[in-house]
Design a protein around this motif. Sequence first.
Motif, mmCIF file in Angstrom:
data_model
loop_
_atom_site.group_PDB
_atom_site.id
_atom_site.type_symbol
_atom_site.label_atom_id
_atom_site.label_comp_id
_atom_site.label_asym_id
_atom_site.label_seq_id
_atom_site.Cartn_x
_atom_site.Cartn_y
_atom_site.Cartn_z
ATOM 1 N N CYS A 1 70.077 73.540 12.032
ATOM 2 C CA CYS A 1 68.760 72.926 11.883
ATOM 3 C C CYS A 1 67.746 73.881 12.484
ATOM 4 N N LEU A 2 66.951 74.496 11.627
ATOM 5 C CA LEU A 2 65.940 75.452 12.063
ATOM 6 C C LEU A 2 64.593 74.752 12.176
ATOM 7 N N LEU A 3 63.991 74.854 13.342
ATOM 8 C CA LEU A 3 62.677 74.274 13.579
ATOM 9 C C LEU A 3 61.616 75.357 13.453
ATOM 10 N N SER A 4 60.521 75.041 12.782
ATOM 11 C CA SER A 4 59.393 75.955 12.690
ATOM 12 C C SER A 4 58.095 75.190 12.913
ATOM 13 N N ASN B 1 65.308 78.877 17.872
ATOM 14 C CA ASN B 1 64.727 77.626 17.387
ATOM 15 C C ASN B 1 65.695 76.861 16.488
ATOM 16 N N THR B 2 66.965 76.866 16.868
ATOM 17 C CA THR B 2 68.004 76.303 16.014
ATOM 18 C C THR B 2 68.916 75.376 16.802
ATOM 19 N N TYR C 1 60.072 63.455 13.258
ATOM 20 C CA TYR C 1 60.084 64.472 12.220
ATOM 21 C C TYR C 1 61.480 64.578 11.633
ATOM 22 N N TRP C 2 61.534 64.822 10.317
ATOM 23 C CA TRP C 2 62.808 64.858 9.605
ATOM 24 C C TRP C 2 62.910 66.062 8.694
ATOM 25 N N GLY C 3 64.113 66.606 8.593
ATOM 26 C CA GLY C 3 64.409 67.565 7.562
ATOM 27 C C GLY C 3 64.746 66.864 6.264
ATOM 28 N N LYS C 4 64.985 67.650 5.220
ATOM 29 C CA LYS C 4 65.283 67.090 3.907
ATOM 30 C C LYS C 4 66.764 66.862 3.661
ATOM 31 N N GLY C 5 67.609 67.355 4.534
ATOM 32 C CA GLY C 5 69.025 67.080 4.452
ATOM 33 C C GLY C 5 69.834 68.189 3.818
ATOM 34 N N THR C 6 71.125 68.183 4.106
ATOM 35 C CA THR C 6 72.087 69.075 3.486
ATOM 36 C C THR C 6 73.358 68.277 3.219
ATOM 37 N N LEU C 7 73.951 68.481 2.057
ATOM 38 C CA LEU C 7 75.080 67.670 1.627
ATOM 39 C C LEU C 7 76.391 68.250 2.126
#
Length: 126
Positions: A22-25, A77-78, A115-121
Amino acid sequence: QLRLVESGGGLVQPGGSLRLSCLLSGSRLDAYTIAWFRQVPGKEREGISCIADSNTVTTYADSVQGRFTISRDNARNTVYLQMSSLKPEDTANYYCAARLPQFKQCKLTPEAMDYWGKGTLVTVST
């Protein structure tokens, strides 16, 4: 603005391993508490792991305890989620999420995250 991007998902056989990132920017990771969630279509989003602003405070759901390990590299940042001994029931979309900096405690409820990421399957199958 703050952004979270997951990566590392894919197809793995039962008993195998994957590492999610999970990379934060948009901001430094240091200040944020980060959690991993997963969701299967038609089911509730499940909190599975959380890490505070250091590697010393972590939380795991019973369903992944002993199999998953969360860690963070603030310089990159991960946040990582190392998944081992994977089971078919681990198949889901995996999301990382962040709490605002003033919240220092880990939570595994979606309502606590800002805050949310879009996901990974992740697919665990023979």
